[in-house]
Design a protein around this motif. Structure first.
Motif, PDB file in Angstrom:
ATOM      1  N   GLY A   1       0.826  -1.197   0.000  1.00 59.23           N
ATOM      2  CA  GLY A   1       0.000   0.000   0.000  1.00 59.23           C
ATOM      3  C   GLY A   1       0.861   1.247   0.000  1.00 59.23           C
ATOM      4  N   VAL A   2       0.251   2.367  -0.338  1.00 57.57           N
ATOM      5  CA  VAL A   2       0.955   3.646  -0.395  1.00 57.57           C
ATOM      6  C   VAL A   2       1.136   4.177   1.019  1.00 57.57           C
ATOM      7  CG1 VAL A   2       0.929   5.998  -1.287  1.00 57.57           C
ATOM      8  CG2 VAL A   2       0.020   4.119  -2.679  1.00 57.57           C
ATOM      9  N   ALA A   3       2.375   4.501   1.366  1.00 54.38           N
ATOM     10  CA  ALA A   3       2.713   4.934   2.719  1.00 54.38           C
ATOM     11  C   ALA A   3       2.440   6.418   2.910  1.00 54.38           C
ATOM     12  CB  ALA A   3       4.186   4.645   3.000  1.00 54.38           C
ATOM     13  N   THR A   4       2.365   6.812   4.172  1.00 58.82           N
ATOM     14  CA  THR A   4       2.309   8.227   4.528  1.00 58.82           C
ATOM     15  C   THR A   4       3.727   8.778   4.456  1.00 58.82           C
ATOM     16  OG1 THR A   4       0.467   7.789   6.014  1.00 58.82           O
ATOM     17  CG2 THR A   4       1.626   9.865   6.298  1.00 58.82           C
ATOM     18  N   SER A   5       3.923   9.847   3.708  1.00 61.54           N
ATOM     19  CA  SER A   5       5.272  10.388   3.527  1.00 61.54           C
ATOM     20  C   SER A   5       5.216  11.873   3.223  1.00 61.54           C
ATOM     21  CB  SER A   5       6.004   9.652   2.396  1.00 61.54           C
ATOM     22  OG  SER A   5       5.356   9.876   1.156  1.00 61.54           O
ATOM     23  N   TYR A   6       6.349  12.541   3.384  1.00 62.91           N
ATOM     24  CA  TYR A   6       6.485  13.944   2.998  1.00 62.91           C
ATOM     25  C   TYR A   6       7.947  14.205   2.661  1.00 62.91           C
ATOM     26  CZ  TYR A   6       8.502  14.926   7.627  1.00 62.91           C
ATOM     27  OH  TYR A   6       9.295  14.924   8.737  1.00 62.91           O
ATOM     28  N   VAL A   7       8.207  15.277   1.920  1.00 57.33           N
ATOM     29  CA  VAL A   7       9.570  15.644   1.520  1.00 57.33           C
ATOM     30  C   VAL A   7      10.009  16.859   2.312  1.00 57.33           C
ATOM     31  CG1 VAL A   7      11.046  16.423  -0.364  1.00 57.33           C
ATOM     32  CG2 VAL A   7       9.293  14.692  -0.793  1.00 57.33           C
ATOM     33  N   ASN A   8      11.206  16.772   2.877  1.00 56.47           N
ATOM     34  CA  ASN A   8      11.820  17.895   3.581  1.00 56.47           C
ATOM     35  C   ASN A   8      13.226  18.064   3.042  1.00 56.47           C
ATOM     36  OD1 ASN A   8      12.649  19.885   5.311  1.00 56.47           O
ATOM     37  ND2 ASN A   8      12.580  18.635   7.154  1.00 56.47           N
ATOM     38  N   GLY A   9      13.456  19.152   2.323  1.00 57.18           N
ATOM     39  CA  GLY A   9      14.736  19.339   1.656  1.00 57.18           C
ATOM     40  C   GLY A   9      14.885  18.341   0.531  1.00 57.18           C
ATOM     41  N   SER A  10      15.957  17.571   0.558  1.00 57.40           N
ATOM     42  CA  SER A  10      16.194  16.577  -0.492  1.00 57.40           C
ATOM     43  C   SER A  10      15.868  15.163  -0.018  1.00 57.40           C
ATOM     44  CB  SER A  10      17.660  16.635  -0.941  1.00 57.40           C
ATOM     45  OG  SER A  10      18.519  16.335   0.144  1.00 57.40           O
ATOM     46  N   LYS A  11      15.256  15.051   1.166  1.00 56.65           N
ATOM     47  CA  LYS A  11      14.972  13.729   1.710  1.00 56.65           C
ATOM     48  C   LYS A  11      13.476  13.518   1.870  1.00 56.65           C
ATOM     49  CE  LYS A  11      19.274  12.693   4.150  1.00 56.65           C
ATOM     50  NZ  LYS A  11      19.863  12.132   5.384  1.00 56.65           N
ATOM     51  N   THR A  12      13.060  12.290   1.587  1.00 59.01           N
ATOM     52  CA  THR A  12      11.682  11.880   1.812  1.00 59.01           C
ATOM     53  C   THR A  12      11.584  11.221   3.187  1.00 59.01           C
ATOM     54  OG1 THR A  12      11.241  11.538  -0.527  1.00 59.01           O
ATOM     55  CG2 THR A  12       9.822  10.375   1.026  1.00 59.01           C
ATOM     56  N   HIS A  13      10.597  11.645   3.964  1.00 60.19           N
ATOM     57  CA  HIS A  13      10.356  11.048   5.277  1.00 60.19           C
ATOM     58  C   HIS A  13       9.128  10.162   5.181  1.00 60.19           C
ATOM     59  CE1 HIS A  13      13.199  13.642   7.657  1.00 60.19           C
ATOM     60  NE2 HIS A  13      13.156  14.266   6.492  1.00 60.19           N
ATOM     61  N   CYS A  14       9.280   8.933   5.646  1.00 60.23           N
ATOM     62  CA  CYS A  14       8.232   7.921   5.514  1.00 60.23           C
ATOM     63  C   CYS A  14       7.899   7.363   6.888  1.00 60.23           C
ATOM     64  CB  CYS A  14       8.719   6.805   4.583  1.00 60.23           C
ATOM     65  SG  CYS A  14       7.571   5.434   4.384  1.00 60.23           S
ATOM     66  N   HIS A  15       6.613   7.197   7.164  1.00 62.25           N
ATOM     67  CA  HIS A  15       6.193   6.598   8.425  1.00 62.25           C
ATOM     68  C   HIS A  15       6.298   5.078   8.297  1.00 62.25           C
ATOM     69  CE1 HIS A  15       2.881   6.060  11.730  1.00 62.25           C
ATOM     70  NE2 HIS A  15       4.094   5.701  12.138  1.00 62.25           N
ATOM     71  N   LEU A  16       7.108   4.481   9.176  1.00 63.70           N
ATOM     72  CA  LEU A  16       7.315   3.037   9.146  1.00 63.70           C
ATOM     73  C   LEU A  16       7.050   2.440  10.522  1.00 63.70           C
ATOM     74  CD1 LEU A  16      10.600   2.651   7.057  1.00 63.70           C
ATOM     75  CD2 LEU A  16       8.263   2.264   6.292  1.00 63.70           C
ATOM     76  N   GLN A  17       6.419   1.277  10.513  1.00 57.45           N
ATOM     77  CA  GLN A  17       6.243   0.464  11.707  1.00 57.45           C
ATOM     78  C   GLN A  17       6.937  -0.867  11.471  1.00 57.45           C
ATOM     79  OE1 GLN A  17       1.905   0.357  11.823  1.00 57.45           O
ATOM     80  NE2 GLN A  17       1.850   1.823  13.524  1.00 57.45           N
ATOM     81  N   LEU A  18       7.928  -1.177  12.312  1.00 60.11           N
ATOM     82  CA  LEU A  18       8.638  -2.451  12.191  1.00 60.11           C
ATOM     83  C   LEU A  18       8.810  -3.063  13.573  1.00 60.11           C
ATOM     84  CD1 LEU A  18      10.612  -0.542   9.864  1.00 60.11           C
ATOM     85  CD2 LEU A  18      10.900  -2.941   9.312  1.00 60.11           C
ATOM     86  N   ALA A  19       8.267  -4.251  13.768  1.00 58.51           N
ATOM     87  CA  ALA A  19       8.495  -4.997  14.995  1.00 58.51           C
ATOM     88  C   ALA A  19       9.928  -5.522  15.000  1.00 58.51           C
ATOM     89  CB  ALA A  19       7.504  -6.149  15.090  1.00 58.51           C
TER      90      ALA A  19
END
Length: 571
Positions: free
Chosen positions: A359-377
């Motif tokens: 599925g498509v993740a929640t993300s945003y771009v700040n500067g030259s980097k993409t920030h992605c919300h991740l959940q990992l056990a």
């Protein structure tokens, strides 16, 4: 194929000569930076596959779980390996009886091992990961030069210094090993390169080009000796517009004794030219000398700062329109946060290789980097696909969050043994979950195989329509069904699955749990049964001593719980 057992030459050159470079990890000998020698050769030479003989001495015979193999696969995938094969799948004729014929140092990956019952779930995981890691192209930024001549010239070295996966001073105690470890911990993506491979490099648009891919910089670890031809090549690359970095200081001399004075005479003007280029910022040539992290920053090489989160690691590959990330949580703590990727993406897709969900993740771009919300056990891994050319297609990825306290599932569990041996124990009922070696009688203490746990229960008093089922401790894998509906096979902690469709009353939970084979082989040795009938060195234990399981303690088997339901919501 070539394996990292040792050679009088440069391992990278041997690997690159193979169509499928191959490595191996052992019980405690698991350095991902060693396995990168095989994948680096494949990446630089443009070979699609980098392989591993997988599962040799993973744990003691008959005790290895599917989870053990999954975590080993993750270490290999993080090393750049993308083509694993199990070690081993020994043939055994029917008349040999159980446990059949065995190789002395294998995982016992065959139908006679009880874990085979759920191995298809492990294979599906490996196939999904490899489908990603075999596609596209490597996307590493740094070529880390291997100054092998310094190692060869060290006092006390034998004429044939072995480079093995066991004794690793040839790497870990050398500047290349220390530099590689520092780069890894900082999240830089890199491949090793040899003198001969470097000689094949060309430059275009400031990048160093090989048939396998492009790199932003060549990094030379601290070394004293550099072949004359390699120094010429590094200068050629720098003057063509590539960036060449020397850690701390440039090398001062050439290696070896042949025509030494002549080569030294030719080396001196090259070294002077190198220093002049490093001191003159007005030229198009790019030679940097100094602290590695500082010079990489000057060169504009981005690191994957998700490595700053303890336990998180990744490897990156490119495809037309974006980048793949294989991200694994090798730590002990769950991760639920925004994490930066060293790429500017229009959108991000998450794929779970355990389940096949995406599925498509929640993300945003700040500067030259993409920030992605991740959940990992802990122990979990995900594939993240960052789209740089167009938005990702598909549905929205679900982030599950607890909406209340966990509710224990109590009641009378019905336990029925389904398949395995040496004999099928009698069924029993219990309100207390514990190892079947404790609850199931004498026959259960020698049993290895599968048992079904069945519980009838009413839905907890809540308005929630989604629940996280947590099986607690499972020894060692579980197929889960609710009200006749298959919820999947769980073979690695945490043994959890999100479910819906609970009825107010009379829900039926079925959990088929499969054990390892340890107790069955223990029983054979305790009874003195002669089953070790193999050639070669027969069957030995982890310490290469005669194998004897008679003194093993009983291994826990079955569903140990506690089993709980937690209301969850998706966002």
């Amino acid at each position: 194929r070539n394996e990292a057992y040792g050679s009088p030459g440069n391992l990278l050159d041997l690997y690159a000569a193979a169509d499928i470079p191959e490595t191996e990890m052992f019980y405690l000998d698991r350095n991902k930076l060693i396995s990168k020698f095989a994948s680096s050769a494949a990446h630089v030479a443009g070979h699609r596959y980098a392989s591993s003989e997988t599962g040799t001495w993973l744990e003691e015979h008959f005790t290895e779980t599917l989870a053990d193999m999954k975590f080993l696969l993750d270490d290999l995938f993080l090393s750049g390996i993308n083509n694993v094969f199990y070690h081993g799948t020994c043939y055994s004729p029917d008349e040999a009886g159980w446990p059949g014929w065995h190789f002395y140092a294998s995982y016992e990956m065959n139908p006679r091992n009880s874990v085979w019952h759920d191995v298809s779930a492990l294979n599906a995981y490996a196939a999904r990961c490899q489908a990603v890691l075999q596609s596209g192209r490597p996307d590493n930024d740094i070529l880390l030069y291997w100054p092998i001549h310094d190692f060869w010239q060290q006092p006390g070295n034998t004429l044939l210094p072995h480079m093995t996966v066991h004794a690793r001073d040839w790497f870990e105690a050398q500047p290349i090993g220390k530099t590689a470890e520092a780069l890894w911990k900082l999240g830089y993506q890199f491949d090793y390169v040899s003198d001969r491979q470097l000689g094949l490099a060309t430059v275009a648009d400031g990048k160093i080009h090989f048939s396998g891919g492009n790199y932003r910089v060549v990094l030379v670890p601290r070394c004293e000796h550099l072949p004359l031809e390699t120094m010429r090549k590094l200068l050629e690359l720098a003057e063509a517009g590539a960036t060449v970095i020397f850690a701390d200081a440039p090398p001062a001399d050439v290696p070896g004794w042949s025509n030494l004075e002549k080569r030294r005479e030719n080396f001196k003007p090259l070294l002077a030219r190198l220093k002049a280029l490093a001191a003159d910022s007005s030229t198009a040539a790019r030679v940097l000398i100094g602290n590695v992290a500082a010079e990489l920053a000057v060169a504009g090489v981005q690191r994957e700062s998700l490595f700053d989160q303890p336990g998180l690691m990744c490897i990156r590959r490119g495809f037309n329109g974006g980048l793949y990330y294989f991200i694994a949580n090798r730590g002990d703590t769950a991760v639920d946060r925004w994490l930066p990727l060293a790429v500017e993406a229009k959108s991000v897709e998450i794929l779970d290789p355990l389940t096949g969900d995406s599925g498509v993740a929640t993300s945003y771009v700040n500067g030259s980097k993409t920030h992605c919300h991740l959940q990992l056990a802990p122990g979990q891994s995900l594939v993240v696909r960052a789209y740089t050319a167009a938005p990702a297609p598909g549905s929205i990825w679900k982030y599950w969050n607890a909406a209340g306290a966990a509710v224990p599932l109590g009641g009378q569990w019905q336990v029925k043994f389904l398949s395995g041996g040496p004999a099928i124990p009698a069924s029993f009922a219990t309100a207390r979950l514990a190892s079947w070696t404790e609850l199931g009688g004498t026959n259960a203490q020698a049993f290895a195989g599968t048992a079904r746990y069945t519980l009838s229960f009413n839905a907890p008093p809540s308005k929630a329509n989604r629940w996280r089922l947590d099986l607690g401790r499972v020894c060692q894998s579980a197929r889960v069904r609710l009200n006749g509906r298959d919820l999947g096979t769980l073979f690695t902690p945490p043994f959890q699955v999100v479910l819906d469709g609970l009825k107010p009353r009379g829900n039926l939970l079925e959990v088929e749990v499969t054990s390892v084979t340890a107790n069955r082989i223990r029983d054979l040795d305790r009874r003195g049964v002669k089953w070790k009938t193999f050639n070669d060195i027969n069957i030995v234990n982890l310490n290469y001593r005669p194998f004897d399981a008679s003194n093993w303690p009983l291994t826990d088997c079955g569903l140990l719980g506690p089993v709980t339901l937690t209301p969850v919501t998706a966002k």
